[in-house]
Design an enzyme around this catalytic site. Structure first.
Site, PDB file in Angstrom:
ATOM      1  N   ASP A 111      17.660  53.668  31.757  1.00 58.53           N
ATOM      2  CA  ASP A 111      18.080  52.897  30.739  1.00 58.53           C
ATOM      3  C   ASP A 111      16.821  52.467  30.070  1.00 58.53           C
ATOM      4  O   ASP A 111      15.888  51.804  30.703  1.00 58.53           O
ATOM      5  CB  ASP A 111      19.049  51.682  31.037  1.00 58.53           C
ATOM      6  CG  ASP A 111      20.201  52.334  31.760  1.00 58.53           C
ATOM      7  OD1 ASP A 111      20.609  53.090  31.314  1.00 58.53           O
ATOM      8  OD2 ASP A 111      20.559  51.511  32.678  1.00 58.53           O
ATOM      9  N   ASP A 147      33.793  51.145  29.859  1.00 53.54           N
ATOM     10  CA  ASP A 147      32.871  49.941  30.473  1.00 53.54           C
ATOM     11  C   ASP A 147      33.847  48.752  30.579  1.00 53.54           C
ATOM     12  O   ASP A 147      34.525  48.215  29.892  1.00 53.54           O
ATOM     13  CB  ASP A 147      31.795  49.678  29.319  1.00 53.54           C
ATOM     14  CG  ASP A 147      30.861  50.749  29.203  1.00 53.54           C
ATOM     15  OD1 ASP A 147      30.891  51.641  29.862  1.00 53.54           O
ATOM     16  OD2 ASP A 147      29.834  50.502  28.315  1.00 53.54           O
TER      17      ASP A 147
END
Length: 238
Positions: free
Chosen positions: A129, A8
């Site tokens: 998500d 990330d």
């Protein structure tokens, strides 16, 4: 089943967030190439990369950093974060990304998503998500009122190749993932499913594998030394 170690990126650095909170981050490496070598040495064939700045702002802020990663390795790399139009999809595929991940764009523009699925097929994944089963968008900062499982079923009926499903409440906590939701998804959809969010323990890899989940993204558990990457790659293959 396969394992996707995660990178990330925020401002070019390798970080991990807790529950998607941009104010609750830990920086692990200043340069992603430092950890990339470890992933390769551990036997990784896949890599999951997220542009966190892009996810929040809708721009490919870390494109040059991602391009550097692509040039350094021969892995199957998937990239998400800020991919909200076809030009960005093309831009990533042109530098060697194997799969581009739609998030916010998929939820907010279903016609665009359908067109991209039909055009790019296995080169498109959708990331769902979820917080309390509802979909979160724009770097998890906004909640869309749609039921996440129902939306996955809609994507499946459209012919999506791969869905990445994250339970935000589990993400970055090192407390385990939501096995129940993956069991439900596997019963309801036929496309490839990648589990993400809180995957921490070897026995979870075994359970996900046995319920025919296709892949698992592992991030913080690797960085914090809670799980042996080389070992779980072998477990996933069994």
């Amino acid at each position: 089943m396969y394992i996707l170690p995660a990178i990330d990126l925020k401002n070019g650095e390798v970080v991990r967030l807790v529950e998607g909170n941009y104010d609750n981050k830990t920086t692990y490496f200043k340069d992603p190439l430092e950890v990339l070598d470890f992933f390769i040495e551990s036997g990784s064939s896949y890599l999951h990369v997220v542009d966190l700045d892009g996810a929040s702002d809708g721009e490919t802020i870390n494109f040059k950093t991602i391009e550097k990663v692509i040039k350094k390795c021969d892995l199957f790399v998937e990239v998400g974060g800020g991919i909200r139009n076809e030009d960005t999809i093309k831009k990533y595929l042109d530098i060697g990304v194997k799969r581009t991940i739609l998030g916010t764009a998929a939820v907010e523009n279903i016609d665009f998503t359908n067109n991209m699925i039909n055009k790019y097929k296995e080169h498109i994944a959708v990331s769902i998500d979820s917080r309390d089963r509802m979909i979160a968008v724009k770097g998890w900062k906004e909640i869309n009122k749609q039921d996440s499982v129902e939306f996955c079923m809609k994507l499946d009926s459209m012919g999506i190749d791969t869905i990445i499903y994250t339970d935000i409440s589990k993400d970055g906590k090192l407390s385990g993932t939501n096995l129940d939701i993956y069991k439900e998804l596997r019963e309801k959809i036929s496309c490839n499913i990648i589990a993400s969010g809180g995957v921490t323990f070897e026995d979870e890899i075994i359970k996900l594998r046995d319920m025919k989940i296709n892949g698992a993204i592992v991030g913080k558990a690797i960085y914090e030394g809670k799980i042996d990457l080389k070992k779980i790659i072998e477990i996933a293959k069994q």
